[in-house]
Motif scaffolding. Structure first.
Motif, mmCIF file in Angstrom:
data_model
loop_
_atom_site.group_PDB
_atom_site.id
_atom_site.type_symbol
_atom_site.label_atom_id
_atom_site.label_comp_id
_atom_site.label_asym_id
_atom_site.label_seq_id
_atom_site.Cartn_x
_atom_site.Cartn_y
_atom_site.Cartn_z
ATOM 1 N N PHE A 191 0.934 -1.263 -0.025
ATOM 2 C CA PHE A 191 -0.015 0.019 -0.007
ATOM 3 C C PHE A 191 0.866 1.210 -0.090
ATOM 4 C CE2 PHE A 191 -2.544 3.400 2.156
ATOM 5 C CZ PHE A 191 -3.676 3.060 1.592
ATOM 6 N N LEU A 192 1.928 1.385 0.957
ATOM 7 C CA LEU A 192 2.632 2.375 0.929
ATOM 8 C C LEU A 192 3.640 2.604 -0.412
ATOM 9 C CD1 LEU A 192 4.219 2.361 4.689
ATOM 10 C CD2 LEU A 192 2.653 4.063 3.512
ATOM 11 N N GLY A 193 4.288 1.665 -0.830
ATOM 12 C CA GLY A 193 4.816 1.516 -2.270
ATOM 13 C C GLY A 193 4.057 2.268 -3.102
ATOM 14 N N MET A 194 2.645 1.619 -3.166
ATOM 15 C CA MET A 194 1.841 2.113 -4.481
ATOM 16 C C MET A 194 1.518 3.598 -4.146
ATOM 17 S SD MET A 194 0.840 -0.048 -6.416
ATOM 18 C CE MET A 194 -0.605 0.425 -7.274
ATOM 19 N N GLY A 195 1.611 4.009 -3.006
ATOM 20 C CA GLY A 195 1.488 5.618 -2.768
ATOM 21 C C GLY A 195 2.521 6.295 -3.020
ATOM 22 N N LEU A 225 8.488 -5.837 -21.626
ATOM 23 C CA LEU A 225 7.661 -6.857 -22.272
ATOM 24 C C LEU A 225 6.502 -7.111 -21.133
ATOM 25 C CD1 LEU A 225 10.434 -9.806 -22.903
ATOM 26 C CD2 LEU A 225 8.974 -8.637 -24.362
ATOM 27 N N LEU A 226 6.584 -6.983 -19.936
ATOM 28 C CA LEU A 226 5.352 -6.901 -19.239
ATOM 29 C C LEU A 226 4.322 -5.619 -19.132
ATOM 30 C CD1 LEU A 226 7.251 -7.979 -15.755
ATOM 31 C CD2 LEU A 226 5.715 -9.181 -17.297
ATOM 32 N N GLY A 227 5.184 -4.681 -19.709
ATOM 33 C CA GLY A 227 4.141 -3.495 -20.303
ATOM 34 C C GLY A 227 3.966 -2.519 -18.945
ATOM 35 N N LYS A 228 3.501 -1.318 -19.265
ATOM 36 C CA LYS A 228 3.367 -0.009 -18.285
ATOM 37 C C LYS A 228 2.258 -0.640 -17.345
ATOM 38 C CE LYS A 228 1.742 3.979 -18.862
ATOM 39 N NZ LYS A 228 1.577 5.218 -19.599
ATOM 40 N N PRO A 229 2.332 -0.736 -16.201
ATOM 41 C CA PRO A 229 0.993 -1.141 -15.333
ATOM 42 C C PRO A 229 0.130 0.052 -15.267
ATOM 43 C CG PRO A 229 2.974 -0.434 -13.835
ATOM 44 C CD PRO A 229 3.500 -0.269 -15.563
ATOM 45 N N LYS A 230 -1.149 -0.173 -14.945
ATOM 46 C CA LYS A 230 -2.255 0.439 -14.863
ATOM 47 C C LYS A 230 -1.770 1.789 -13.814
ATOM 48 C CE LYS A 230 -5.205 -2.360 -13.495
ATOM 49 N NZ LYS A 230 -6.447 -3.166 -12.922
ATOM 50 N N ARG A 231 -2.502 2.849 -14.143
ATOM 51 C CA ARG A 231 -2.399 3.951 -13.092
ATOM 52 C C ARG A 231 -2.624 3.692 -11.631
ATOM 53 N NH1 ARG A 231 -5.084 9.872 -13.450
ATOM 54 N NH2 ARG A 231 -5.745 9.533 -11.397
ATOM 55 N N VAL A 232 -1.765 4.257 -10.901
ATOM 56 C CA VAL A 232 -2.135 4.038 -9.284
ATOM 57 C C VAL A 232 -3.063 4.786 -8.889
ATOM 58 C CG1 VAL A 232 -0.972 4.653 -7.084
ATOM 59 C CG2 VAL A 232 0.569 3.893 -8.787
ATOM 60 N N PRO A 233 -4.041 4.234 -8.329
ATOM 61 C CA PRO A 233 -5.547 4.746 -7.629
ATOM 62 C C PRO A 233 -5.104 6.027 -6.806
ATOM 63 C CG PRO A 233 -5.638 2.476 -7.515
ATOM 64 C CD PRO A 233 -4.067 2.540 -7.968
ATOM 65 N N ILE A 234 -5.780 7.063 -6.955
ATOM 66 C CA ILE A 234 -5.544 8.128 -6.188
ATOM 67 C C ILE A 234 -5.623 8.147 -4.782
ATOM 68 C CG2 ILE A 234 -7.876 9.101 -6.194
ATOM 69 C CD1 ILE A 234 -4.825 11.050 -6.822
ATOM 70 N N VAL A 235 -6.262 7.119 -4.227
ATOM 71 C CA VAL A 235 -6.246 6.868 -2.860
ATOM 72 C C VAL A 235 -5.074 6.519 -2.202
ATOM 73 C CG1 VAL A 235 -7.218 4.383 -3.025
ATOM 74 C CG2 VAL A 235 -7.906 5.780 -1.042
ATOM 75 N N TYR A 236 -4.467 5.743 -3.074
ATOM 76 C CA TYR A 236 -3.007 5.389 -2.665
ATOM 77 C C TYR A 236 -1.930 6.489 -2.529
ATOM 78 C CZ TYR A 236 -4.069 0.373 -3.461
ATOM 79 O OH TYR A 236 -4.600 -0.675 -3.395
ATOM 80 N N ILE A 272 0.526 10.623 0.667
ATOM 81 C CA ILE A 272 1.025 12.231 1.001
ATOM 82 C C ILE A 272 0.745 12.641 2.378
ATOM 83 C CG2 ILE A 272 0.507 14.526 0.257
ATOM 84 C CD1 ILE A 272 0.277 13.534 -2.675
ATOM 85 N N ILE A 273 -0.606 12.280 2.697
ATOM 86 C CA ILE A 273 -1.040 12.617 4.136
ATOM 87 C C ILE A 273 -0.236 12.016 5.270
ATOM 88 C CG2 ILE A 273 -2.976 12.361 5.561
ATOM 89 C CD1 ILE A 273 -4.659 12.579 3.158
ATOM 90 N N THR A 274 0.017 10.882 5.194
ATOM 91 C CA THR A 274 1.067 10.050 6.152
ATOM 92 C C THR A 274 2.454 10.819 6.029
ATOM 93 O OG1 THR A 274 -0.138 7.890 5.752
ATOM 94 C CG2 THR A 274 1.812 7.858 6.785
ATOM 95 N N SER A 275 3.062 10.987 4.973
ATOM 96 C CA SER A 275 4.242 11.686 4.667
ATOM 97 C C SER A 275 4.013 12.915 5.558
ATOM 98 C CB SER A 275 4.608 11.928 3.424
ATOM 99 O OG SER A 275 4.922 10.525 2.925
#
Length: 160
Positions: free
Chosen positions: A95-99, A125-136, A141-144
């Protein structure tokens, strides 16, 4: 010996950062006359700090930002952005890594994807992943900000 060098180097970086900033800007005005010179100098500085953070804090980053079997932080001359990008592609971020990935991507579009270093082909080859959800991103940011605030309060309490 490494601990002593680290303890000496870290305050020097902090103390010299303001004069270095002013000197770079003055040099750009005096000799180069372009903003691109200043921007490039600070990009290189940010990259060096990024590599330092990856190497010096790799163990903590591994514990907080990746799941079991992820690509490990702390590799030689690699940036935090690159290791985060690799784990983002592999789906191994917590969760933190995604954030963190979301925050870096918010500052610079697809930052973690663009700055993957090393053997890039396997990640392409694996391709660009989906966008990180804004909630993460918002949670990170708030935690930091909260942790930074608490560190300042702790420093203030210890000092005064």
């Amino acid at each position: 010996m490494g601990i002593i060098l680290f303890i000496v180097a870290l305050p020097l970086v902090v103390v010299l950062s303001i004069p270095a900033l002013l000197h770079t800007i003055a040099g750009a005005i005096r000799w180069k006359g372009e903003f691109r010179y200043v921007d490039r100098a600070f990009f290189n500085g940010a990259r060096a700090i990024d590599i330092f953070g990856n190497v010096a804090y790799g163990s903590m980053l591994n514990d907080l930002f990746i799941k079991r079997g992820g690509y490990h932080y702390g590799q030689g001359s690699e940036t935090i952005s690159s290791a985060t990008g690799k784990n983002w592609v592999l789906g191994k971020l917590t969760f933190l890594g995604m954030g963190l990935a979301g925050t870096l991507n918010l500052i610079d579009k697809d930052h973690c994807w663009k700055y993957i270093e090393g053997d890039r082909a396997q990640y392409d080859l694996l391709g660009k992943p989906k966008r990180v959800p804004i909630v993460y991103t918002l949670a990170f940011i708030i935690t930091s900000i909260y942790l930074l605030y608490m560190l300042v309060r702790l420093f203030w309490w210890i000092t005064f």
